[in-house]
Design a protein around this motif. Structure first.
Motif, PDB file in Angstrom:
ATOM      1  N   ARG A   1       0.737 -12.003   1.064  1.00 38.06           N
ATOM      2  CA  ARG A   1       1.911 -12.220   1.289  1.00 38.06           C
ATOM      3  C   ARG A   1       2.019 -12.771   2.887  1.00 38.06           C
ATOM      4  O   ARG A   1       2.920 -14.136   3.040  1.00 38.06           O
ATOM      5  CB  ARG A   1       2.356 -10.878   1.694  1.00 38.06           C
ATOM      6  CG  ARG A   1       3.671 -10.791   2.608  1.00 38.06           C
ATOM      7  CD  ARG A   1       4.576 -10.806   1.421  1.00 38.06           C
ATOM      8  NE  ARG A   1       5.337  -9.919   0.695  1.00 38.06           N
ATOM      9  CZ  ARG A   1       6.205 -10.359  -0.247  1.00 38.06           C
ATOM     10  NH1 ARG A   1       6.820 -11.156   0.068  1.00 38.06           N
ATOM     11  NH2 ARG A   1       6.187  -9.507  -1.340  1.00 38.06           N
TER      12      ARG A   1
ATOM     13  N   VAL B   1      -4.516  -3.039  -0.369  1.00 40.63           N
ATOM     14  CA  VAL B   1      -4.182  -3.156   0.816  1.00 40.63           C
ATOM     15  C   VAL B   1      -4.410  -4.736   1.449  1.00 40.63           C
ATOM     16  O   VAL B   1      -2.506  -5.532   1.592  1.00 40.63           O
ATOM     17  CB  VAL B   1      -4.337  -2.260   1.691  1.00 40.63           C
ATOM     18  CG1 VAL B   1      -3.058  -2.757   3.292  1.00 40.63           C
ATOM     19  CG2 VAL B   1      -3.571  -1.044   1.442  1.00 40.63           C
TER      20      VAL B   1
ATOM     21  N   ASP C   1       5.285  -5.004   0.221  1.00 38.70           N
ATOM     22  CA  ASP C   1       4.196  -4.698  -0.812  1.00 38.70           C
ATOM     23  C   ASP C   1       4.121  -2.802  -0.028  1.00 38.70           C
ATOM     24  O   ASP C   1       3.879  -2.660   1.426  1.00 38.70           O
ATOM     25  CB  ASP C   1       3.606  -5.354  -0.624  1.00 38.70           C
ATOM     26  CG  ASP C   1       3.365  -7.016  -1.284  1.00 38.70           C
ATOM     27  OD1 ASP C   1       4.137  -7.302  -1.572  1.00 38.70           O
ATOM     28  OD2 ASP C   1       3.250  -8.295  -0.220  1.00 38.70           O
ATOM     29  N   ARG C   2       3.595  -2.561  -0.738  1.00 39.55           N
ATOM     30  CA  ARG C   2       2.899  -1.174  -1.186  1.00 39.55           C
ATOM     31  C   ARG C   2       2.133  -0.650  -1.604  1.00 39.55           C
ATOM     32  O   ARG C   2       1.983  -1.498  -2.842  1.00 39.55           O
ATOM     33  CB  ARG C   2       4.470  -0.274  -2.056  1.00 39.55           C
ATOM     34  CG  ARG C   2       5.756  -0.090  -0.979  1.00 39.55           C
ATOM     35  CD  ARG C   2       6.606   0.741  -1.237  1.00 39.55           C
ATOM     36  NE  ARG C   2       6.968   0.826  -2.891  1.00 39.55           N
ATOM     37  CZ  ARG C   2       7.896   1.780  -3.476  1.00 39.55           C
ATOM     38  NH1 ARG C   2       7.750   2.578  -3.170  1.00 39.55           N
ATOM     39  NH2 ARG C   2       8.649   0.741  -4.655  1.00 39.55           N
ATOM     40  N   VAL C   3       1.457  -0.057  -1.540  1.00 41.25           N
ATOM     41  CA  VAL C   3       0.025   0.498  -2.220  1.00 41.25           C
ATOM     42  C   VAL C   3       0.088   2.105  -2.572  1.00 41.25           C
ATOM     43  O   VAL C   3       0.666   2.865  -1.185  1.00 41.25           O
ATOM     44  CB  VAL C   3      -1.000   0.272  -1.953  1.00 41.25           C
ATOM     45  CG1 VAL C   3      -2.606   1.339  -2.347  1.00 41.25           C
ATOM     46  CG2 VAL C   3      -1.328  -1.253  -1.391  1.00 41.25           C
TER      47      VAL C   3
ATOM     48  N   PRO D   1       4.136 -10.148   7.579  1.00 40.73           N
ATOM     49  CA  PRO D   1       4.389  -9.263   6.255  1.00 40.73           C
ATOM     50  C   PRO D   1       3.724  -7.995   6.994  1.00 40.73           C
ATOM     51  O   PRO D   1       2.548  -7.860   7.985  1.00 40.73           O
ATOM     52  CB  PRO D   1       2.949  -9.890   5.532  1.00 40.73           C
ATOM     53  CG  PRO D   1       2.789 -11.262   5.799  1.00 40.73           C
ATOM     54  CD  PRO D   1       2.732 -10.869   7.627  1.00 40.73           C
TER      55      PRO D   1
ATOM     56  N   VAL E   1       3.326  -4.299   4.844  1.00 44.16           N
ATOM     57  CA  VAL E   1       2.203  -3.032   3.735  1.00 44.16           C
ATOM     58  C   VAL E   1       2.062  -2.008   3.919  1.00 44.16           C
ATOM     59  O   VAL E   1       1.458  -1.279   4.889  1.00 44.16           O
ATOM     60  CB  VAL E   1       0.951  -3.798   3.279  1.00 44.16           C
ATOM     61  CG1 VAL E   1       0.282  -2.501   2.382  1.00 44.16           C
ATOM     62  CG2 VAL E   1       1.071  -5.383   2.938  1.00 44.16           C
TER      63      VAL E   1
ATOM     64  N   LEU F   1      -2.416  -8.169  -0.922  1.00 41.95           N
ATOM     65  CA  LEU F   1      -1.784  -7.728  -1.146  1.00 41.95           C
ATOM     66  C   LEU F   1      -0.856  -8.887   0.669  1.00 41.95           C
ATOM     67  O   LEU F   1      -0.204  -9.253   0.515  1.00 41.95           O
ATOM     68  CB  LEU F   1      -0.816  -6.711  -0.926  1.00 41.95           C
ATOM     69  CG  LEU F   1      -0.894  -6.300  -2.531  1.00 41.95           C
ATOM     70  CD1 LEU F   1       0.050  -5.059  -2.190  1.00 41.95           C
ATOM     71  CD2 LEU F   1      -0.100  -6.945  -3.066  1.00 41.95           C
ATOM     72  N   LEU F   2      -1.346  -7.698   1.927  1.00 46.35           N
ATOM     73  CA  LEU F   2      -1.939  -8.585   3.205  1.00 46.35           C
ATOM     74  C   LEU F   2      -1.563 -10.503   3.280  1.00 46.35           C
ATOM     75  O   LEU F   2      -1.162 -11.293   3.489  1.00 46.35           O
ATOM     76  CB  LEU F   2      -2.332  -8.309   3.949  1.00 46.35           C
ATOM     77  CG  LEU F   2      -1.739  -8.069   5.425  1.00 46.35           C
ATOM     78  CD1 LEU F   2      -0.702  -8.160   5.805  1.00 46.35           C
ATOM     79  CD2 LEU F   2      -2.742  -7.483   6.562  1.00 46.35           C
TER      80      LEU F   2
ATOM     81  N   ILE G   1       0.239  -2.804   8.781  1.00 50.31           N
ATOM     82  CA  ILE G   1       0.128  -2.172   7.720  1.00 50.31           C
ATOM     83  C   ILE G   1       0.470  -0.527   8.015  1.00 50.31           C
ATOM     84  O   ILE G   1       0.012  -0.457   9.119  1.00 50.31           O
ATOM     85  CB  ILE G   1      -1.808  -1.924   7.448  1.00 50.31           C
ATOM     86  CG1 ILE G   1      -2.278  -2.999   6.914  1.00 50.31           C
ATOM     87  CG2 ILE G   1      -1.792  -1.261   6.369  1.00 50.31           C
ATOM     88  CD1 ILE G   1      -3.837  -3.392   6.659  1.00 50.31           C
TER      89      ILE G   1
END
Length: 337
Positions: free
Chosen positions: A314, A307, A167-169, A153, A155, A310-311, A133
């Protein structure tokens, strides 16, 4: 525990192993492993027996050793810069707590604004981490590709770069900029400015652009006051120039800087309510009596869950299309505007 030898010297006690726990609990070693593995298939009765035996013997799971066997640990890297900003420390704390609640174990790697995040993330790959992250500068594409190739992964939080499989937040900065302009004008401000170092922060750029666009669309007199860092010192130091230009409505793109602005107004004897100030993030200091800062709540608890959702997904589906989640913001009205 230490054991005393015959001649009086002490030696470390033998390390308790999963074999010892299995023998004490009257179960197989595989059952012990399943009992300490989240979501593994094991009866509640067996789990309780294993936990009690482990407690009696003082047994601890060696997660690093397990990661060597499984080729992946429960470790998740947290890469963060700007820990002097109270919002960043608050954000990292929520992420760490949420990771632990989901049976991950966070590793914090602080980095500076000048450091190459690719180097830091590269170091994490040596620990068989389950994910990364990033709350600091977005990593370059090659390290994202390397992580994807190894099934790790990433994020990104509040970062603009769009990479495949990453992926993004994002905080809802567009909405924050619009509401800030509306609120300052409704409060009676006539000459507006946004204080932001847009070259160093994607969020700052988005908030500033949205604020400027909204104010101009409403026919307001508005400017962009650029700073080198979005921090307390720059907020405090820029106040004399703003007052010289007749500014009476200020949107600082984070609370850390907004608190500096309010102290700068105090220095100039102008904290009389005639210059209105809005910040962003709702750090704990924003509610202090010295500031009573009108600001935007960027809920770290909601963001952390987004977050980690998504993690986790993924990890299960590494080839999924890259996704973007938006964290909502809410205007918190206090005395400053």
């Amino acid at each position: 525990m230490r054991v005393r030898e015959n001649h009086g010297a002490e030696r470390p006690a033998k390390r308790v192993t999963s074999h010892d726990v299995a023998r004490a609990a009257g179960v197989s070693r595989a059952a012990v492993s399943r009992a300490f593995t989240p979501d593994a298939s094991v009866s509640e009765k067996t789990r309780e027996k294993v936990y009690q035996a482990a407690k009696d013997l003082g047994y601890r799971v060696n997660y690093l050793a397990r990661s060597l066997t499984n080729k992946r640990s429960d470790l998740v890297g947290l890469v963060a810069a700007g820990l002097d900003n109270p919002f960043r420390t608050q954000q990292v704390e929520h992420l760490a707590r949420a990771l632990i609640a989901r049976n991950y174990r966070p590793i914090l790697l602080p980095t500076s604004k000048e450091a190459d995040s690719a180097t830091v993330i590269g170091q994490l790959l040596h620990y068989a981490v389950s994910g990364v992250i990033v709350t600091s500068d977005a990593p370059p594409s090659h390290i994202c590709e390397e992580c994807a190739a190894e099934g790790v992964p990433i994020v990104l939080i509040n970062k603009g770069e769009d990479y495949p499989l990453v992926d993004r937040v994002l905080s809802d900065d567009h909405n924050a900029g619009h509401i800030a302009a509306d609120h300052l004008l409704q409060a009676g401000a006539t000459r507006l400015t946004v204080i932001a170092g847009t070259t160093i922060s994607y969020s700052s750029r988005r908030r500033a652009e949205a604020f400027l666009a909204r104010a101009k669309s409403l026919g307001a007199e508005v400017s962009h006051s650029s700073v080198t860092q979005n921090d307390y010192r720059n907020g405090r130091d820029i106040v004399p120039a703003l007052l010289d230009n007749g500014i009476n409505g200020i949107f600082a793109v984070n609370d850390y800087m907004a608190c500096g602005v309010i102290d700068g107004l105090n220095d100039a004897g102008r904290n009389d309510g005639q210059v209105r100030v809005i910040g962003h993030d709702d750090i704990p200091q924003a509610s202090w009596g010295a500031y009573e800062l009108t600001t935007f709540l960027q809920p770290c608890d909601i963001q952390a869950e987004q977050v980690i959702d998504l993690l986790s997904s993924r990890i299960l589906d590494p080839d999924a299309v890259a996704r973007v989640e938006f964290t909502p913001v809410t205007l918190i009205k206090r005395r400053s505007a």
